[in-house]
Design an enzyme around this catalytic site. Sequence first.
Site, PDB file in Angstrom:
ATOM      1  N   ARG A  37       5.853  -0.238 -15.619  1.00 41.39           N
ATOM      2  CA  ARG A  37       4.701   0.585 -15.277  1.00 41.39           C
ATOM      3  C   ARG A  37       4.430   0.596 -13.773  1.00 41.39           C
ATOM      4  NH1 ARG A  37      -0.061  -3.330 -17.752  1.00 41.39           N
ATOM      5  NH2 ARG A  37      -0.105  -4.837 -16.063  1.00 41.39           N
ATOM      6  N   SER A  94       0.854  -1.186   0.000  1.00 49.91           N
ATOM      7  CA  SER A  94       0.000   0.000   0.000  1.00 49.91           C
ATOM      8  C   SER A  94       0.889   1.235   0.000  1.00 49.91           C
ATOM      9  CB  SER A  94      -0.882  -0.013   1.255  1.00 49.91           C
ATOM     10  OG  SER A  94      -1.562   1.221   1.360  1.00 49.91           O
ATOM     11  N   ARG A 130      -8.918  -3.880  -5.944  1.00 49.67           N
ATOM     12  CA  ARG A 130      -8.171  -3.408  -4.793  1.00 49.67           C
ATOM     13  C   ARG A 130      -7.772  -1.946  -4.968  1.00 49.67           C
ATOM     14  NH1 ARG A 130      -2.361  -3.428  -5.120  1.00 49.67           N
ATOM     15  NH2 ARG A 130      -2.511  -3.059  -2.895  1.00 49.67           N
ATOM     16  N   SER A 186      10.264   5.935  -9.455  1.00 47.38           N
ATOM     17  CA  SER A 186      10.475   6.572 -10.759  1.00 47.38           C
ATOM     18  C   SER A 186       9.182   6.720 -11.564  1.00 47.38           C
ATOM     19  CB  SER A 186      11.491   5.761 -11.562  1.00 47.38           C
ATOM     20  OG  SER A 186      10.996   4.450 -11.743  1.00 47.38           O
ATOM     21  N   MET A 243       7.323   7.082  -0.101  1.00 45.02           N
ATOM     22  CA  MET A 243       6.022   7.502  -0.623  1.00 45.02           C
ATOM     23  C   MET A 243       6.264   8.586  -1.665  1.00 45.02           C
ATOM     24  SD  MET A 243       2.720   8.805   1.452  1.00 45.02           S
ATOM     25  CE  MET A 243       1.079   8.472   0.826  1.00 45.02           C
ATOM     26  N   GLY A 244       6.023   8.192  -2.894  1.00 43.32           N
ATOM     27  CA  GLY A 244       6.186   9.148  -3.988  1.00 43.32           C
ATOM     28  C   GLY A 244       7.587   9.221  -4.544  1.00 43.32           C
ATOM     29  N   GLY A 286      13.255   5.055  -5.930  1.00 45.86           N
ATOM     30  CA  GLY A 286      14.203   6.147  -6.121  1.00 45.86           C
ATOM     31  C   GLY A 286      15.652   5.726  -6.251  1.00 45.86           C
ATOM     32  N   CYS A 300       6.198   7.032 -10.140  1.00 47.47           N
ATOM     33  CA  CYS A 300       5.274   7.406  -9.073  1.00 47.47           C
ATOM     34  C   CYS A 300       4.812   8.856  -9.207  1.00 47.47           C
ATOM     35  CB  CYS A 300       6.139   7.309  -7.841  1.00 47.47           C
ATOM     36  SG  CYS A 300       5.442   6.784  -6.386  1.00 47.47           S
ATOM     37  N   GLN A 328      -2.037   7.051 -10.001  1.00 45.65           N
ATOM     38  CA  GLN A 328      -0.930   7.578  -9.198  1.00 45.65           C
ATOM     39  C   GLN A 328       0.388   7.032  -9.731  1.00 45.65           C
ATOM     40  OE1 GLN A 328      -1.244   7.545  -4.880  1.00 45.65           O
ATOM     41  NE2 GLN A 328      -3.450   7.704  -5.012  1.00 45.65           N
TER      42      GLN A 328
HETATM   43  N1  LIG Z   1       5.259   3.726  -2.669  1.00 44.07           N
HETATM   44  C1  LIG Z   1       4.513   4.632  -3.203  1.00 44.07           C
HETATM   45  O1  LIG Z   1       4.802   5.827  -3.116  1.00 44.07           O
HETATM   46  C2  LIG Z   1       3.286   4.278  -3.932  1.00 44.07           C
HETATM   47  C3  LIG Z   1       3.019   3.005  -4.328  1.00 44.07           C
HETATM   48  N2  LIG Z   1       1.894   2.686  -5.053  1.00 44.07           N
HETATM   49  C4  LIG Z   1       1.680   1.332  -5.469  1.00 44.07           C
HETATM   50  O2  LIG Z   1       0.454   1.239  -6.152  1.00 44.07           O
HETATM   51  C5  LIG Z   1      -0.310   0.130  -5.707  1.00 44.07           C
HETATM   52  C6  LIG Z   1      -1.609   0.586  -5.079  1.00 44.07           C
HETATM   53  O3  LIG Z   1      -1.353   1.349  -3.920  1.00 44.07           O
HETATM   54  P1  LIG Z   1      -2.531   1.974  -3.078  1.00 44.07           P
HETATM   55  O4  LIG Z   1      -3.369   2.823  -3.933  1.00 44.07           O
HETATM   56  O5  LIG Z   1      -1.955   2.613  -1.903  1.00 44.07           O
HETATM   57  O6  LIG Z   1      -3.363   0.654  -2.696  1.00 44.07           O
HETATM   58  P2  LIG Z   1      -4.297   0.315  -1.457  1.00 44.07           P
HETATM   59  O7  LIG Z   1      -4.923  -0.974  -1.786  1.00 44.07           O
HETATM   60  O8  LIG Z   1      -3.582   0.397  -0.165  1.00 44.07           O
HETATM   61  O9  LIG Z   1      -5.355   1.487  -1.430  1.00 44.07           O
HETATM   62  C7  LIG Z   1      -6.299   1.748  -2.445  1.00 44.07           C
HETATM   63  C8  LIG Z   1      -7.558   2.352  -1.843  1.00 44.07           C
HETATM   64  O10 LIG Z   1      -8.324   1.308  -1.259  1.00 44.07           O
HETATM   65  C9  LIG Z   1      -8.649   1.615   0.088  1.00 44.07           C
HETATM   66  N3  LIG Z   1      -8.740   0.353   0.851  1.00 44.07           N
HETATM   67  C10 LIG Z   1      -7.757  -0.540   1.098  1.00 44.07           C
HETATM   68  N4  LIG Z   1      -8.224  -1.583   1.819  1.00 44.07           N
HETATM   69  C11 LIG Z   1      -9.558  -1.343   2.021  1.00 44.07           C
HETATM   70  C12 LIG Z   1     -10.588  -2.074   2.688  1.00 44.07           C
HETATM   71  N5  LIG Z   1     -10.348  -3.241   3.294  1.00 44.07           N
HETATM   72  N6  LIG Z   1     -11.823  -1.523   2.692  1.00 44.07           N
HETATM   73  C13 LIG Z   1     -12.071  -0.344   2.077  1.00 44.07           C
HETATM   74  N7  LIG Z   1     -11.147   0.381   1.442  1.00 44.07           N
HETATM   75  C14 LIG Z   1      -9.887  -0.118   1.400  1.00 44.07           C
HETATM   76  C15 LIG Z   1      -7.518   2.532   0.527  1.00 44.07           C
HETATM   77  O11 LIG Z   1      -7.860   3.313   1.647  1.00 44.07           O
HETATM   78  C16 LIG Z   1      -7.309   3.355  -0.719  1.00 44.07           C
HETATM   79  O12 LIG Z   1      -8.252   4.377  -0.797  1.00 44.07           O
HETATM   80  C17 LIG Z   1       0.601  -0.615  -4.752  1.00 44.07           C
HETATM   81  O13 LIG Z   1       1.295  -1.583  -5.507  1.00 44.07           O
HETATM   82  C18 LIG Z   1       1.551   0.422  -4.251  1.00 44.07           C
HETATM   83  O14 LIG Z   1       2.810  -0.103  -3.883  1.00 44.07           O
HETATM   84  C19 LIG Z   1       0.988   3.635  -5.361  1.00 44.07           C
HETATM   85  C20 LIG Z   1       1.177   4.923  -4.994  1.00 44.07           C
HETATM   86  C21 LIG Z   1       2.358   5.354  -4.260  1.00 44.07           C
HETATM   87  O1  LIG Z   2       3.203   6.445  -6.799  1.00 45.54           O
HETATM   88  C1  LIG Z   2       3.358   5.309  -7.246  1.00 45.54           C
HETATM   89  N1  LIG Z   2       2.537   4.926  -8.216  1.00 45.54           N
HETATM   90  C2  LIG Z   2       2.581   3.716  -8.755  1.00 45.54           C
HETATM   91  O2  LIG Z   2       1.836   3.410  -9.655  1.00 45.54           O
HETATM   92  C3  LIG Z   2       3.573   2.832  -8.245  1.00 45.54           C
HETATM   93  N2  LIG Z   2       3.898   1.558  -8.526  1.00 45.54           N
HETATM   94  C4  LIG Z   2       4.936   1.254  -7.723  1.00 45.54           C
HETATM   95  N3  LIG Z   2       5.276   2.283  -6.968  1.00 45.54           N
HETATM   96  C5  LIG Z   2       6.376   2.380  -5.994  1.00 45.54           C
HETATM   97  O3  LIG Z   2       7.585   2.636  -6.689  1.00 45.54           O
HETATM   98  C6  LIG Z   2       8.584   1.690  -6.263  1.00 45.54           C
HETATM   99  C7  LIG Z   2       9.621   1.476  -7.348  1.00 45.54           C
HETATM  100  O4  LIG Z   2      10.309   2.663  -7.579  1.00 45.54           O
HETATM  101  P1  LIG Z   2      11.590   2.762  -8.534  1.00 45.54           P
HETATM  102  O5  LIG Z   2      11.153   2.523  -9.925  1.00 45.54           O
HETATM  103  O6  LIG Z   2      12.097   4.155  -8.349  1.00 45.54           O
HETATM  104  O7  LIG Z   2      12.562   1.741  -8.062  1.00 45.54           O
HETATM  105  C8  LIG Z   2       7.752   0.486  -5.916  1.00 45.54           C
HETATM  106  O8  LIG Z   2       8.457  -0.444  -5.108  1.00 45.54           O
HETATM  107  C9  LIG Z   2       6.546   1.087  -5.237  1.00 45.54           C
HETATM  108  O9  LIG Z   2       6.764   1.430  -3.895  1.00 45.54           O
HETATM  109  C10 LIG Z   2       4.452   3.264  -7.263  1.00 45.54           C
HETATM  110  N4  LIG Z   2       4.332   4.501  -6.771  1.00 45.54           N
HETATM  111  K   LIG Z   3       8.212  10.160  -8.207  1.00 44.41           K
END
Ligand SMILES: NC(=O)C1=CN([C@@H]2O[C@H](COP(=O)(O)OP(=O)(O)OC[C@H]3O[C@@H](n4cnc5c(N)ncnc54)[C@H](O)[C@@H]3O)[C@@H](O)[C@H]2O)C=CC1
Ligand SMILES: O=c1[nH]c(=O)c2[nH+]cn([C@@H]3O[C@H](COP(=O)(O)O)[C@@H](O)[C@H]3O)c2[nH]1
Ligand SMILES: [K+]
EC number: 1.1.1.205
Length: 501
Positions: free
Chosen positions: A401, A264, A416, A318, A314-315, A355, A320, A428
């Site tokens: 992606r 998440s 999800r 690459s 978070m964010g 990153g 993201c 995102q």
């Molecule tokens: N590391 C990062 O900066 C980021 C990573 N990602 C990647 O994108 C993918 C999706 O991430 P998220 O959007 O954070 O997924 P997530 O599944 O945690 O959240 C998506 C949405 O579903 C809701 N949700 C989750 N469980 C729930 C439940 N049991 N009941 C009701 N609502 C629920 C959350 O509150 C959120 O609004 C992941 O693979 C993540 O690693 C996405 C954005 C940033």
């Molecule tokens: O904001 C985001 N939107 C996305 O769609 C997304 N997909 C992956 N990830 C996150 O980025 C990590 C990989 O980052 P790098 O390519 O920089 O190694 C991964 O390990 C995740 O933490 C996401 N973040």
């Molecule tokens: K970024």
Amino acid sequence: MAASRADLADDGFAAPRLFSQGVSYTYDDVIFLPGYIGFPADAVDLSTRLSRRVPLSIPCVASPMDTVSEATMAAAMASLGAAAVVHCNTEPHAQAAIVRAAKSRRLPFVSSVPFFSPSSAPTLNDFAGNEYALVTQHGDSLSTLVGVAVAADAASREVPVSVYEYMRPAPRLASASFDFEKAAAFLADEGLDYAPLVSDDGEVVDLITAKDVERIRSYPKLGKPSLGADGKFVVAASIGTREDDKGRLEQLVKAGANAIVIDSSQGNSIYQLDMIKFAKKMYPEVDLIGGNVVTIAQAQNLIQAGADGLRVGMGSGSICTTQEVCAVGRGQATAVYKVSSYAKDHNVPVIADGGISNSGHIVKALSLGASTVMMGSFLAGSHEAPGTYEYKDGRRVKKYRGMGSLEAMTKGSDARYLGDTLKLKVAQGVVGAVADKGSVLRFIPYTMQAVKQGFQDLGADSLQSAHDLLRSETLRLEVRTGAAQVEGGIHGLVSYEKKAF
Ligand SMILES: NC(=O)C1=CN([C@@H]2O[C@H](COP(=O)(O)OP(=O)(O)OC[C@H]3O[C@@H](n4cnc5c(N)ncnc54)[C@H](O)[C@@H]3O)[C@@H](O)[C@H]2O)C=CC1
Ligand SMILES: O=c1[nH]c(=O)c2[nH+]cn([C@@H]3O[C@H](COP(=O)(O)O)[C@@H](O)[C@H]3O)c2[nH]1
Ligand SMILES: [K+]
């Protein structure tokens, strides 16, 4: 005259001072001041932990993304002493099958060799680029092996004919528990070009060829692999926080996943806390990695719920766009430092996620307190990442992606990823491409050598020693101005060729 204590204390900042000024720093913003070298670079020990109870011999982890971590990546990373987290953007049984496939062997690859039944009449296309195919009684891995089909033999027929007409008898079988050296010796001793690999319970797992042996021999020597208590490769897998992820979790645990990552972007949620508590109660023997977090308050909640590891970032990725879209996140150097400084008191290892684009970023992440780095884009252009190479403007590339990109969301994680709670989907992440980097079996060892050299410059002969230097404030760092960053890169040349190894 010796330098005074005050002069020494003023030379660079210790981490607590640098990271308490209200500025969000990332890796490129900061630079370490060198320490004292009292040992050769090869003496640096990079062994570490993925989570509380999962040791690794090198601090690298492949991201749970569908363009990064499937069976081949998992087998290759484990054979290097690292680990991959198998993504969950697929049906639970398919994800569990990937975990099982990677754990069913001791070789650094999983070839996608096709299976045919004797009566099938495959075309060359059905070999999907493979030189060989396995022929089993029912055309699946669980039935008895009856022969090996060679693509060239199929190609020489004008019309497709039944495989049994031209298949070759099955040669002596190699055990799936053979490691690379044993399998190579087996082929050499038996004088074989190829040998099917069969598990103890009779499943045909793969095929190893003399060409595979030659290719792997051309890479640096494999180090100590990541093996779990079961004696098999360490493979981790991710889940979400929906009710149906409980069933997925069960299948992954049954498949032998050594650690589970709750995937998440914002881990500090009631959904994740409930999932951690559930998983810890049902499967106390499996390490649970929570995240993502970037603050001490988030980390505290996850650790209190029982997390055995934390994923930080978070964010910063690459692909993201979270910081842009949601206005939340943190510079990755600050996030890693802050969370690690709290997690260390609870014996919880930190994964610095996202990153990472060079070995210097890895040195920085680890020296700021992380136990491992998680990488997406750094690995996505490798031979071991899912997908095939394409050509873009004359360059060989692979698709990469974000798991929060529209494309990935609609592929499978729709439910999800917002699908069932929000009517309007907002991405995102983006879809892109990364350059061909060859095999991780080649570039990860070189990258680790560069990391060792960085540690040597700092005067740290292990991760623990780097963390000790950080906590004792012996490790000094400074912020780089824009001009200093330019100076630290290649500059002032008319042209150059950049070749790292
Ligand atoms: N590391 C990062 O900066 C980021 C990573 N990602 C990647 O994108 C993918 C999706 O991430 P998220 O959007 O954070 O997924 P997530 O599944 O945690 O959240 C998506 C949405 O579903 C809701 N949700 C989750 N469980 C729930 C439940 N049991 N009941 C009701 N609502 C629920 C959350 O509150 C959120 O609004 C992941 O693979 C993540 O690693 C996405 C954005 C940033
Ligand atoms: O904001 C985001 N939107 C996305 O769609 C997304 N997909 C992956 N990830 C996150 O980025 C990590 C990989 O980052 P790098 O390519 O920089 O190694 C991964 O390990 C995740 O933490 C996401 N973040
Ligand atoms: K970024």
